[in-house]
Motif scaffolding. Structure first.
Motif, PDB file in Angstrom:
ATOM      1  N   LEU A   1      -3.676   1.468  -3.616  1.00  0.00           N
ATOM      2  CA  LEU A   1      -4.913  -0.122  -3.099  1.00  0.00           C
ATOM      3  C   LEU A   1      -3.980  -1.324  -3.578  1.00  0.00           C
ATOM      4  O   LEU A   1      -4.580  -2.022  -3.868  1.00  0.00           O
TER       5      LEU A   1
ATOM      6  N   ILE B   1     -10.662  -2.705   2.804  1.00  0.00           N
ATOM      7  CA  ILE B   1     -10.170  -1.805   2.709  1.00  0.00           C
ATOM      8  C   ILE B   1     -11.254  -0.867   2.446  1.00  0.00           C
ATOM      9  O   ILE B   1     -10.830   0.584   2.793  1.00  0.00           O
TER      10      ILE B   1
ATOM     11  N   PHE C   1       1.032  -0.719  -0.025  1.00  0.00           N
ATOM     12  CA  PHE C   1       0.071   0.048  -0.625  1.00  0.00           C
ATOM     13  C   PHE C   1       1.048   0.968  -0.042  1.00  0.00           C
ATOM     14  O   PHE C   1       1.772   1.191   0.970  1.00  0.00           O
TER      15      PHE C   1
ATOM     16  N   CYS D   1      -9.932   2.288   4.909  1.00  0.00           N
ATOM     17  CA  CYS D   1     -10.378   4.121   4.836  1.00  0.00           C
ATOM     18  C   CYS D   1     -10.824   5.022   5.192  1.00  0.00           C
ATOM     19  O   CYS D   1     -11.181   5.949   5.878  1.00  0.00           O
TER      20      CYS D   1
END
Length: 178
Positions: A143, A164, A84, A168
């Motif tokens: 990502l 994910i 990442f 976030c």
């Protein structure tokens, strides 16, 4: 056949298309943020690619306090590149705080994954158009690597996408809720 950047065709015959996958993630992140009471606006709702200049123009037409978050899937010539990255134009200010929070939440959600960061764990700076040409704090997220089969599986799987979205949203909430 779909156009644009894509992963290699893996042994199982599956392939990840960056534009399609990014839109899926952005829509899921937006939906989760709205559930948390955080207002969102998807600047590229169409399925076709939109120029960087147009993305900046759309962002700059937004009135009020806003943050521009550009979502991407990374790629590299090495199939071992993994992890990442989060970029801002400068490490200071709100965008710099966001990159740091994205990093912190990524590590919590994906402790098993590699993170491509410097020793200060505060994100990276870059001279990307969407970072320097927007009138608001801007962050660009990479990502995972769609060119790494394990990373790509995270991008394509429902569980990976949920993880994910989770990190976030947690990162965004930490800054927005102040």
């Amino acid at each position: 056949q779909k156009k644009g950047k894509r992963s290699p065709g893996w042994d199982v015959g599956r392939q990840y298309y960056e534009g399609v996958g990014n839109r899926v993630l952005v829509n899921k992140i937006s939906k989760a943020l709205k559930k948390e009471g955080i207002k969102t606006l998807i600047l590229v709702p169409e399925q076709e690619d939109t120029s960087l200049s147009e993305r900046c123009n759309r962002a700059n037409s937004v009135v009020g306090d806003s943050v521009f978050i550009s979502v991407h899937s990374n790629a590299a010539s090495s199939k071992s590149a993994s992890g990442f990255e989060a970029f801002s134009y400068r490490k200071t200010g709100l965008a710099g705080q966001f990159t740091k929070e994205f990093y912190n939440e990524f590590i919590k959600e994906f402790p098993e994954s590699k993170v491509r960061y410097g020793p200060k764990k505060s994100g990276k700076t870059a001279n990307f158009k969407v970072l320097r040409s927007t009138n608001m704090p801007a962050v660009l997220l990479e990502l995972f690597f769609m060119t790494n089969e394990d990373d790509c599986e995270i991008l394509m799987s429902k569980d990976g996408q949920e993880r994910i979205v989770s990190f976030c949203v947690k990162a965004i909430k930490k800054i927005v809720m102040y």
